[in-house]
Design a protein around this motif. Structure first.
Motif, PDB file in Angstrom:
ATOM      1  N   CYS A   1       0.843  -1.335  -0.039  1.00  0.00           N
ATOM      2  CA  CYS A   1       0.099  -0.020   0.163  1.00  0.00           C
ATOM      3  C   CYS A   1       0.932   1.299   0.113  1.00  0.00           C
ATOM      4  O   CYS A   1       0.737   2.159  -0.738  1.00  0.00           O
ATOM      5  CB  CYS A   1      -1.062   0.014   1.265  1.00  0.00           C
ATOM      6  N   LEU A   2       1.942   1.263   0.658  1.00  0.00           N
ATOM      7  CA  LEU A   2       2.712   2.544   0.966  1.00  0.00           C
ATOM      8  C   LEU A   2       3.596   2.777  -0.182  1.00  0.00           C
ATOM      9  O   LEU A   2       3.735   3.826  -0.629  1.00  0.00           O
ATOM     10  CB  LEU A   2       3.749   2.240   2.074  1.00  0.00           C
ATOM     11  N   ILE A   3       4.049   1.526  -0.950  1.00  0.00           N
ATOM     12  CA  ILE A   3       4.828   1.889  -2.333  1.00  0.00           C
ATOM     13  C   ILE A   3       3.937   2.093  -3.580  1.00  0.00           C
ATOM     14  O   ILE A   3       4.622   2.753  -4.136  1.00  0.00           O
ATOM     15  CB  ILE A   3       5.617   0.414  -2.443  1.00  0.00           C
ATOM     16  N   VAL A   4       2.627   1.641  -3.434  1.00  0.00           N
ATOM     17  CA  VAL A   4       1.878   2.247  -4.362  1.00  0.00           C
ATOM     18  C   VAL A   4       1.591   3.849  -4.486  1.00  0.00           C
ATOM     19  O   VAL A   4       1.588   4.467  -5.199  1.00  0.00           O
ATOM     20  CB  VAL A   4       0.329   1.414  -4.521  1.00  0.00           C
ATOM     21  N   ARG A   5       1.604   4.202  -2.965  1.00  0.00           N
ATOM     22  CA  ARG A   5       1.457   5.665  -2.894  1.00  0.00           C
ATOM     23  C   ARG A   5       2.677   6.254  -3.525  1.00  0.00           C
ATOM     24  O   ARG A   5       2.569   7.445  -4.099  1.00  0.00           O
ATOM     25  CB  ARG A   5       1.352   5.984  -1.108  1.00  0.00           C
TER      26      ARG A   5
ATOM     27  N   THR B   1       8.976   6.313 -10.012  1.00  0.00           N
ATOM     28  CA  THR B   1       8.864   5.358 -11.303  1.00  0.00           C
ATOM     29  C   THR B   1       8.877   3.894 -10.694  1.00  0.00           C
ATOM     30  O   THR B   1       8.845   3.595  -9.526  1.00  0.00           O
ATOM     31  CB  THR B   1      10.218   5.394 -11.842  1.00  0.00           C
ATOM     32  N   VAL B   2       8.347   2.943 -11.592  1.00  0.00           N
ATOM     33  CA  VAL B   2       8.118   1.368 -11.275  1.00  0.00           C
ATOM     34  C   VAL B   2       9.598   0.972 -10.629  1.00  0.00           C
ATOM     35  O   VAL B   2       9.621   0.176  -9.890  1.00  0.00           O
ATOM     36  CB  VAL B   2       7.881   0.687 -12.687  1.00  0.00           C
ATOM     37  N   ASP B   3      10.576   1.490 -11.238  1.00  0.00           N
ATOM     38  CA  ASP B   3      11.976   0.813 -11.061  1.00  0.00           C
ATOM     39  C   ASP B   3      12.366   1.245  -9.524  1.00  0.00           C
ATOM     40  O   ASP B   3      12.629   0.578  -8.816  1.00  0.00           O
ATOM     41  CB  ASP B   3      13.093   1.531 -11.847  1.00  0.00           C
ATOM     42  N   GLU B   4      11.885   2.737  -9.205  1.00  0.00           N
ATOM     43  CA  GLU B   4      11.936   3.174  -7.896  1.00  0.00           C
ATOM     44  C   GLU B   4      11.169   2.384  -6.760  1.00  0.00           C
ATOM     45  O   GLU B   4      11.722   2.192  -5.739  1.00  0.00           O
ATOM     46  CB  GLU B   4      11.969   4.658  -7.832  1.00  0.00           C
ATOM     47  N   CYS B   5      10.075   1.905  -7.227  1.00  0.00           N
ATOM     48  CA  CYS B   5       9.084   1.205  -6.706  1.00  0.00           C
ATOM     49  C   CYS B   5       9.884  -0.153  -6.223  1.00  0.00           C
ATOM     50  O   CYS B   5       9.563  -0.696  -5.086  1.00  0.00           O
ATOM     51  CB  CYS B   5       7.758   1.029  -7.069  1.00  0.00           C
ATOM     52  N   MET B   6      10.283  -0.613  -7.198  1.00  0.00           N
ATOM     53  CA  MET B   6      10.799  -1.853  -7.241  1.00  0.00           C
ATOM     54  C   MET B   6      12.083  -2.199  -6.179  1.00  0.00           C
ATOM     55  O   MET B   6      12.511  -2.860  -5.335  1.00  0.00           O
ATOM     56  CB  MET B   6      11.224  -2.405  -8.349  1.00  0.00           C
ATOM     57  N   GLN B   7      12.831  -1.005  -6.108  1.00  0.00           N
ATOM     58  CA  GLN B   7      14.040  -0.846  -5.059  1.00  0.00           C
ATOM     59  C   GLN B   7      13.464  -0.804  -3.906  1.00  0.00           C
ATOM     60  O   GLN B   7      14.256  -1.253  -2.671  1.00  0.00           O
ATOM     61  CB  GLN B   7      14.729   0.607  -5.399  1.00  0.00           C
ATOM     62  N   SER B   8      12.326  -0.427  -3.486  1.00  0.00           N
ATOM     63  CA  SER B   8      11.809  -0.048  -2.250  1.00  0.00           C
ATOM     64  C   SER B   8      11.407  -1.598  -1.544  1.00  0.00           C
ATOM     65  O   SER B   8      11.829  -1.935  -0.843  1.00  0.00           O
ATOM     66  CB  SER B   8      10.369   0.634  -2.215  1.00  0.00           C
TER      67      SER B   8
END
Length: 440
Positions: free
Chosen positions: A409-413, A420-427
């Motif tokens: 939920c937090l990373i979707v925010r 970016t999607v890449d930054e979300c995947m890094q999370s």
């Protein structure tokens, strides 16, 4: 608002009785036997303290879920001769602390006996060894396998719910028919439906809020993991670091990014919208054809139980078709609970088939017991049929070392706020690295 409990009322009555007795004592002398009777009554009272969310903001509003839970609690109180005292969370009382913040603090300090947990706190406290193993309860023998999987940490069953929460897409069938559209099964079909709606004048085809967009991600990320016959091995690979959560999550995040880029989701509105409050009015007014919600919203008059159009609830698009997403909440008991034995007996009764039949019929929800079946409203039948076939994904799983529901939920925010999607995947990679490091 103060929550008055049966225990508080009983203590108030005892106080009144003490005043009456004191007047009697003044008239007829100091009778020590009467005083001893009062002390003995208080000492022999059996109490189980239950901490849960505040069940209603307005005390005059009928709350079916609270009524259903109360019926099962009353059943336990009568059978065991105990009193269950509600200790409830309200944002008013705790100000900037969330329910999860408070329940972690209380459970770590053994402040209550029994708690109603969200999935992220279950994983945290289970890993810390703060929750009792419930696998020995009679009611545990009747659980659906999905419940056992989702609420097991280090081989211990640490929570049992009274209902299975299922999320789906609530769709306006009148709008689908007017636009000559079939209900979508796959991500590609879903995108096509949104394209047609947009071209035909519907500005934002999907009504969303800042809480539930992760359901799209889970449906695509874990469709094969939970339905491909290799669940335990895949989870073991994730927990060991052999597999990466980010590889599972990437397709769902890319799909959400495409929905945002095409204007099918209004990211700016979504990030500030609360559940149902943000998108509900437009859905009920027939302006938005699709919203995300949970099973109970189809039964609640404050949500979507009464619409002026035909509504159906379906699963999220995935490679395996319409996919229900099911996070887990549940009741757990502190390993050092003051009244642990009584709390275990209470939980065994309120999650028994007898109690769950009452609860499920009152709320018209999916039961955690494989033996309890309840008819659902017609709108929910498409979602229910998938669940009864055993086709679903879990939005939370205490057996995964990285907590799923809250973190996703937090990373979707982050995505909604421009990451970016890449930054979300890094999370996700950072979360997994942290979990692996904590284990070593």
């Amino acid at each position: 608002m103060k929550a008055y409990t049966k225990g508080w009322i009983r203590k108030a009555a005892a106080a009144c009785l003490a005043v009456v007795l004191s007047l009697s004592l003044a008239a007829c002398g100091n009778d020590k036997k009467i005083e001893n009777l009062i002390e003995e009554q208080e000492e022999n009272e059996r109490i189980v303290n239950l901490f849960s969310p505040m069940e209603k903001i307005d005390p005059n509003v009928k709350n079916a879920a609270r009524s259903a839970a109360d019926l099962t609690i009353i059943m336990a109180e009568k059978k065991l001769g105990v009193t269950v005292e509600y200790r409830t969370y309200t944002a008013e009382n705790y100000q900037d602390k969330t329910y999860d913040d408070v329940i972690l603090e209380r459970a770590r300090n053994d402040m209550d006996d029994m708690y109603l947990f969200n999935p992220d706190t279950l994983l945290t406290l289970g890993a810390e060894g703060k929750l009792e193993d419930l696998s020995g309860l009679e009611s545990a023998k009747n659980l659906r396998e999905i419940i056992r999987i989702a609420n097991t940490v280090d081989g211990k069953l640490i929570a049992i719910p009274q209902e299975v929460v299922a999320y789906g897409l609530f769709v306006n069938m009148d709008l689908f028919k007017q636009n000559h559209l079939e209900l979508p099964e796959t991500p590609e079909e879903f995108l096509e439906c949104c394209r047609v709606f947009k071209e035909n004048g519907i500005e934002t085809p999907i009504g969303a809020n800042r809480w539930w967009l992760e359901t799209f991600v889970f449906a695509q990320a874990y469709a094969d993991l939970y339905n491909g016959g290799n669940t335990e091995a895949e989870i073991a690979a994730l927990n060991s670091g052999e597999a990466k959560y980010s590889d599972y999550m990437r397709p769902g995040f890319e799909f959400l990014k495409e929905l945002m880029d095409r204007g099918y989701i209004d990211a700016q509105k979504t990030i500030v919208s609360e559940a149902i409050e943000g998108e509900g009015a437009d859905f009920l007014a027939g302006k938005t054809p699709i919203v995300i919600a949970y099973w109970g919203a189809a039964n609640s008059e404050t949500a979507y139980a009464k619409t002026d159009f035909e509504m159906q609830v379906i699963g999220f698009p995935s490679s395996r078709g319409q996919m229900p997403v099911m996070p887990m909440t549940g009741f757990g008991i502190g390993v050092n609970a003051e009244h642990k034995e009584d709390a275990m007996q209470v939980l065994d009764i309120i999650t028994s088939d007898e109690a769950l039949q009452v609860y499920s019929e009152t709320n018209r929800v999916i039961s955690p017991s494989k033996n309890v079946k309840v008819d659902c409203v017609p709108a929910l039948r498409p979602l229910n049929s998938r669940i009864e076939e055993g086709i679903y994904v879990l939005g939370s799983n205490a057996g995964m070392k990285v907590e799923q529901w809250g973190n996703t939920c937090l990373i979707v925010r982050e995505l909604l706020n421009g990451a970016t999607v890449d930054e979300c995947m890094q999370s996700f990679d950072k979360l997994q690295a942290y979990a692996l490091q904590a284990e070593s």
